[in-house]
Each structure stands twice: as C-alpha cells, then as structure tokens.
Design an enzyme around this catalytic site. Structure first.
Site, PDB file in Angstrom:
ATOM      1  N   GLY A 170      37.022  40.862 -47.582  1.00 39.71           N
ATOM      2  CA  GLY A 170      37.386  41.662 -46.407  1.00 39.71           C
ATOM      3  C   GLY A 170      36.312  41.699 -45.327  1.00 39.71           C
ATOM      4  N   GLY A 209      38.819  40.197 -54.157  1.00 43.90           N
ATOM      5  CA  GLY A 209      38.519  40.494 -55.555  1.00 43.90           C
ATOM      6  C   GLY A 209      38.941  39.359 -56.473  1.00 43.90           C
ATOM      7  NE  ARG A 233      46.313  39.697 -48.905  1.00 41.45           N
ATOM      8  CZ  ARG A 233      45.817  40.747 -49.517  1.00 41.45           C
ATOM      9  NH1 ARG A 233      46.504  41.857 -49.571  1.00 41.45           N
ATOM     10  NH2 ARG A 233      44.639  40.678 -50.094  1.00 41.45           N
ATOM     11  CE  LYS A 242      29.267  47.446 -55.596  1.00 43.80           C
ATOM     12  NZ  LYS A 242      30.500  46.827 -55.259  1.00 43.80           N
TER      13      LYS A 242
END
Ligand code: AMP
Length: 399
Positions: free
Chosen positions: A357, A380, A38, A202
């Site tokens: 991740g 996310g 990052r 999910k």
C-alpha cells in the site's frame, strides 16, 4: 513443484464458474472508487469465461464488517461499476448462500454474470467454516481463484471451498500474472541486473525475503526503519531511530551481511529529526553516527543519488516499502525519488514490479503508477509468497 491449473486448462462452455475475486477497492466517503486496479485486472478472466460461453458467479469480500450486515459495507454499488467496464448488465444477489441465490444461479444463461453480496457479512467466512464453504460450492461447477489480495488468508472461500470441486479448480489470469512475476524475482529469471528495494518499518516481516532474494539479486537496497537494526549490527550508532523490538532476525542478518556484503546496500546518509513529527528540527548525518536524541526519518541526498544510480542500470526492479516516513511531507523526498527513479528506469526498458500500500501510494503522489510494469494487487499476500514460496489459497488449488 506441482503445476497449478489455470483457467486456460478448462473449457467453460455451459459451465458455471464460481470466481473468488478481491473487489476490496478503496473508496471515498461518497462511495466513489478511487482505484479500480483490482477490478480491471480481473476482467481478462471474466472475458475468457464469456468467450467460452460460460456463466459467472462472482464472490468477494469488502472491508471488515466482521460478520455483521452493514449497509456501508454492501458491494451492490460495485455491480454498476463492473457493468460499465464489461458493457453488460451485472446482476446482484443480496445473499451468498441459500435458496434465493441458488435460484438466481440456476437462471443464469451463458454470457451472464451474477455478483453476490459481501462474503464477510457471514462470520463463517473468516472462520474457515466447512458448512459455509459447502453451501457456496453449490453455486458453480468450476472454482476459480483470482483474489490475489487475500490468497494468504485462511478463509472459507479461499482454503475450504476449492476442496469441494475436486479436480475442477484453478487460478485466474490475475493470480497467474502475480505468481509468474513474483517467481521471476524469486528464481532469478528476470532481466539482469536484478535490483530489489526494500523499506518500511519491520525487518522481521521481510527477513526471509532478503534470504530468498539474495541468491539471485545483483543489488538489494534497504532503506527506512528496516535499515537501523542492520546499522546497529554493523557497529553503527543509530541514536533514537526506530529499532524493532523483536530481534530474532539478528542471527540470520549477521550471516547474510557477512556472506553477501557486496549485494546489500544501505543508505550512507540520513535525515535525522529531533522528534517524530513533520515540523521537527532536522540535519543530515552519516547513518553510522546518529546522535542520541535524533532519529533517522528519511534517506539523505547522497543515498538518494547512490540508490538512483543502481536503479537506473537495472534490468528488473522489485520494490516494497517506503525508505522513510513518507507520510510526513518533510521526510518523503527519499521515497518519492525512488518512485521516480523506478518509473524512469521502466520507461527505458526495465521491468518493474511494485507492491504494498505505501509504495503504491507514493507512486501515485508523483503520478508514476502508470509507468510501472506491474502493480501488485496484494501487499500482505505478496510478502507472504516471497517469504514462504507458497500461499494457502494456491495450496488449496494444487491439493
Ligand atoms: P511496513 O508496513 O513495514 O512496510 O512499514 C511502513 C511504515 O514504515 C510507513 O508507515 C513508514 O512511515 C514507516 N517508516 C519508514 N521509514 C521509517 C523510519 N525511518 N522511521 C520510522 N518509521 C518509518
């Protein structure tokens, strides 16, 4: 779609750029950075502003101090790391708002940079507080958002702060790249054939992604916990495999499966276990006939072969989510094999974009991360964008 302004649309000469970065990097117990992607990816933005002879104020969060000043959450240590990367001294300020920081900002000369303390030491940041954003807005005259990892968050520095800059707000190079690459998949502009590999627990968090991708993708490979609700809808027996409780997605899935059955690929065999632990007894069975008392924890050898074959022929590959419980070594082969196949395909000329991740962690397990075309800096936010085709932080730049 409205054009999003980027830092290329501005000349920063004698201007102070207030850059929202995401320096929430992983660290070990000695506060050594274990992955500085990052920080590295934000450097082109910093360099462009310096080459224009501008001044820089960097704001970032680090972990979740929840509005409390905690020494272990201070980002002071990052100024040394950034100094080494930029080969100039990076000044640090212990506060984010008020007289002290304003004085430090006013003292900046072109080519100088100031890093501020953790934004989340102020509870106002996560509460989208207008006054806090207003105080921050005094620290620069052009707002730059380069914090892809948090651009889906409704936080003061992401959604409110840009409002105080009227037309003088834009995204940085890191953000531009992320959006550009994601759009490539979302709008089917990537090199064909386009392959999308989705895994994880999910399916509800990825159902819109399947819907959005299916119009352009040549193959959507689905593995991991996500595959069992689909198998169930198709009439298979999933035994004790994970089935997400929220089944709101069933209707959408049924429609997709009916219309696009040639594009969606499920594993044909799975490794099942008699309990959820690494040392469980295992056997290989068809994904459509898992006995009661057994749960699918990894894709089987035939599925690995089939998925790898599709990946090998791909022109563009998008990957998010493990195809098994890769945290257990006995159930990590499927995910590791996907990482290897994507790295190999990339070496042979495919474009690969990997985010999330768990997927990044599994690439690292095999030292494949350097072979991937682009590692997304946000899990996310990436899913949010692919589901909704927009992001709160981007909307704040456009408006
Ligand atoms: P997600 O956050 O939805 O991407 O889910 C990631 C998690 O899914 C990882 O922690 C995996 O262990 C888990 N996972 C993947 N496959 C399975 C599976 N077959 N059964 C249970 N958990 C799984």
């Amino acid at each position: 779609m409205k054009k999003i302004k980027t830092i290329d649309d501005f000349n920063f000469e004698n201007q102070t750029a207030l850059i929202r970065v995401d320096f929430n990097v992983p660290v070990n117990k000695f506060f050594e950075i274990t992955d500085d992607t990052r920080i590295r990816y934000s450097i082109p933005t910093i360099k462009k502003i310096f080459s224009d002879k501008g001044k820089i104020v960097l704001i970032s969060h680090f972990k979740r101090p929840k509005g409390i000043f905690r020494k272990e959450h201070s980002i002071k240590f990052l100024s040394d790391h950034l100094s080494k990367k930029l080969k100039i001294s990076v000044n640090f300020c212990e506060v984010c708002v008020g007289k002290t920081v304003i004085e430090k900002v006013n003292a900046l000369k072109p080519g100088e940079i100031l890093l501020l303390e953790n934004l989340r030491f102020y509870k106002e940041e996560e509460k989208e507080d207008h006054n806090f954003a207003y105080e921050l807005s005094k620290l620069g005259n052009i707002y730059v958002n380069d914090a892809f990892g948090v651009v889906h968050r409704k936080h003061a520095s992401i959604t409110i702060l840009p409002k105080f800059f009227k037309q003088k707000k834009c995204i940085g190079f890191l953000m531009k790249k992320e959006i550009q690459y994601l759009n490539q998949f979302l709008h089917g502009k990537g090199k064909k054939p386009i392959t999308v590999l989705l895994g994880g627990a999910k399916i509800s968090s990825k159902i819109e992604i399947i819907e959005n991708f299916i119009k352009f993708a040549d193959s959507i490979l689905i593995g991991g916990g996500m595959s069992y609700p689909i198998v169930k809808i198709k009439g298979g027996r999933v035994g004790d495999s994970m089935i997400e409780k929220n089944q709101k997605f069933e209707k959408i899935l049924k429609k997709i499966l009916y219309k696009y059955q040639n594009i969606i690929h499920l594993p044909d065999d799975v490794i099942v276990a008699d309990s959820f632990k690494n040392e469980a007894n295992t056997k290989i069975v068809s994904i459509y006939s898992i006995p009661d008392g057994w749960m699918g924890l990894d894709i089987g050898p035939s599925s690995i072969k089939n998925f790898c074959k599709i990946i090998k022929k791909s022109g563009s590959i998008f990957w998010n989510g493990p195809v098994g419980v890769f945290e257990f070594s006995n159930f990590s082969l499927g995910t590791k094999s996907m990482a290897k196949a994507i790295a190999n395909a990339t070496e042979k000329g495919a474009f690969s974009l990997v985010g999330g991740g768990d997927s990044l962690a599994s690439l690292k397990m095999g030292n494949y991360e350097k072979k991937i075309s682009y590692l997304s800096t946000g899990g996310g936010s990436m899913l949010y964008y692919l589901n909704n085709k927009t992001l709160p932080g981007i909307e704040a730049i456009i408006s």
